[in-house]
Design a protein around this motif. Sequence first.
Motif, PDB file in Angstrom:
ATOM      1  N   ARG A  82       3.092  83.520  61.798  1.00 21.44           N
ATOM      2  CA  ARG A  82       2.060  83.065  62.723  1.00 21.44           C
ATOM      3  C   ARG A  82       0.677  83.387  62.188  1.00 21.44           C
ATOM      4  O   ARG A  82       0.482  84.382  61.486  1.00 21.44           O
ATOM      5  N   LYS A  88       3.146  77.831  58.137  1.00 22.14           N
ATOM      6  CA  LYS A  88       3.941  78.446  59.193  1.00 22.14           C
ATOM      7  C   LYS A  88       5.375  78.717  58.756  1.00 22.14           C
ATOM      8  O   LYS A  88       6.048  79.565  59.339  1.00 22.14           O
ATOM      9  N   VAL A 106       4.174  72.412  63.335  1.00 24.25           N
ATOM     10  CA  VAL A 106       4.578  73.744  63.801  1.00 24.25           C
ATOM     11  C   VAL A 106       3.352  74.441  64.365  1.00 24.25           C
ATOM     12  O   VAL A 106       2.330  74.567  63.687  1.00 24.25           O
ATOM     13  N   ASP A 107       3.450  74.899  65.594  1.00 20.77           N
ATOM     14  CA  ASP A 107       2.338  75.590  66.234  1.00 20.77           C
ATOM     15  C   ASP A 107       2.552  77.103  66.145  1.00 20.77           C
ATOM     16  O   ASP A 107       1.920  77.780  65.338  1.00 20.77           O
ATOM     17  N   THR A 108       3.483  77.641  66.951  1.00 22.07           N
ATOM     18  CA  THR A 108       3.751  79.084  66.965  1.00 22.07           C
ATOM     19  C   THR A 108       5.258  79.303  66.906  1.00 22.07           C
ATOM     20  O   THR A 108       5.944  79.263  67.939  1.00 22.07           O
ATOM     21  N   PRO A 109       5.816  79.513  65.724  1.00 24.35           N
ATOM     22  CA  PRO A 109       7.275  79.699  65.624  1.00 24.35           C
ATOM     23  C   PRO A 109       7.729  80.977  66.310  1.00 24.35           C
ATOM     24  O   PRO A 109       7.054  82.003  66.247  1.00 24.35           O
ATOM     25  N   THR A 126      12.202  77.085  67.119  1.00 22.05           N
ATOM     26  CA  THR A 126      11.677  77.046  68.489  1.00 22.05           C
ATOM     27  C   THR A 126      10.185  77.354  68.426  1.00 22.05           C
ATOM     28  O   THR A 126       9.756  78.300  67.772  1.00 22.05           O
ATOM     29  N   ASP A 127       9.405  76.558  69.128  1.00 24.78           N
ATOM     30  CA  ASP A 127       7.939  76.634  69.065  1.00 24.78           C
ATOM     31  C   ASP A 127       7.411  76.987  70.451  1.00 24.78           C
ATOM     32  O   ASP A 127       7.577  76.215  71.405  1.00 24.78           O
ATOM     33  N   TYR A 133       2.063  70.822  69.521  1.00 25.92           N
ATOM     34  CA  TYR A 133       3.471  70.837  69.124  1.00 25.92           C
ATOM     35  C   TYR A 133       4.292  71.888  69.870  1.00 25.92           C
ATOM     36  O   TYR A 133       5.467  72.075  69.579  1.00 25.92           O
ATOM     37  N   GLY A 134       3.673  72.596  70.813  1.00 26.15           N
ATOM     38  CA  GLY A 134       4.340  73.714  71.480  1.00 26.15           C
ATOM     39  C   GLY A 134       5.377  73.298  72.501  1.00 26.15           C
ATOM     40  O   GLY A 134       5.511  72.124  72.861  1.00 26.15           O
TER      41      GLY A 134
END
Length: 316
Positions: A82, A88, A106-109, A126-127, A133-134
Motif C-alpha cells: 500500500r 501495488k 488496484v486501490d488498496t489491497p 480483495t480491494d 477500484y475499491g
Amino acid sequence: MTRFWVCIAGAGFFLALLVLHSRFCASRLPPHLHLAFKISWRAEEILYRLDVDWPKYSEYFTGATFCVAVDSLNGLVYVGQRGDNIPKVLVFTEDGYFLRSWNYTVDTPHGIFAASTPQEKSVWITDVGSGFYGHTIKKYNSFGDLVQVLGTPGKKGTGLNPLQFDNPAELHVDDTGDIYIVDGDGGLNNRLIKLSQDFMILWLRGENGTGPAKFNIPHSVTVDSTGRVWVADRGNKRLQVFDKDTGDWLGEWKNCFSEEGPSAVSWHMAELPDLLDFYHFTSGNDCTALLIGLTRFEHHTFHQQQIITDVFYATQ
C-alpha cells in the motif's frame, strides 16, 4: 545410601512413564501438562528458518507490505503493498528474483490468493480502498491483466444482485473453483459467502453479532482437506468453522485469543509424521503465531478437544 539410590531410580522410572504417557496418550493429560510436554518434545524440530537473502533486492518494496501469496505450481510469489504512486503488486520468483509489478485497477489491497492451474496463472486480490477500484474482488493473470471483477467498483453496499461488498477482507479459491469470501473488514457487512465457479451464490452465512454463524469483522478464511471452512472472526476473538458443502455451522474455538482476535488463518499439509495437517493463526500480543495440529481422525464434526494436539507460541 541404598534409600537414596532407590529414590533416584523411582523418580527416573516415574518420569519415564510420564514422558511416554504424554507421547502416546497426550489427549488424556490435563491441558497445562499436555502443552508443556508437547512443546518440550518438539523443541528441537525447526519448522521454519528466516531467509535473510530473500528477496535478492529489497529496494522493490516501496510501500507498506500487506499481503502475500505463493503460486507453488508456477514458482511465483505475489506481494501486495500500500502507498501512493507505487506499484501495488510485486511479482517475484520463489528464489527471490524480481519479475514485474503493476498498479493498474488496484486501490488498496487487503487479501491476495494465488489460484493457478496448469493452463492458467492467476491471482485474486480483495480491494478495500475508497477510490474508483475499491470494494471489489479482482482476478488477474500473472502479468497484471484484469480478468474478472466481483462487486461494484468504487461503491460499497450490501446487495446480492448485483453482488456488492464493503471492505471485503479475504477469499479462498478451492480446487473445484468454488470461492469463499469474508466480507466486512469493519464495513457494513459481516458475512461469509460461497460462490460457484460461474460466480453464483451457493450459500451465505452471517450478520453482525456474537452468536453462532454471526461475525464481528470476519477477517480471513481457509478451507481444509476434510471439507471445513475456517473463518477468523476477529472482533469476536474466535475462529468459526462451517461445512463447505452445506454452510452448516460446526463450532467455534476461542480460548487462545484473550487480548486480540485472530487476523489470519491458513491451512497447510503437515510435514510432521504424526499429524494430518495443521493450521496457522496470527493474532495479537498474546499469541502472534500459533500452530494447531490435527490428529488422524475422519470426523467432519468440529470437536475442540480433538483438535488441540500441538501448540507452539512465538512471543514478541
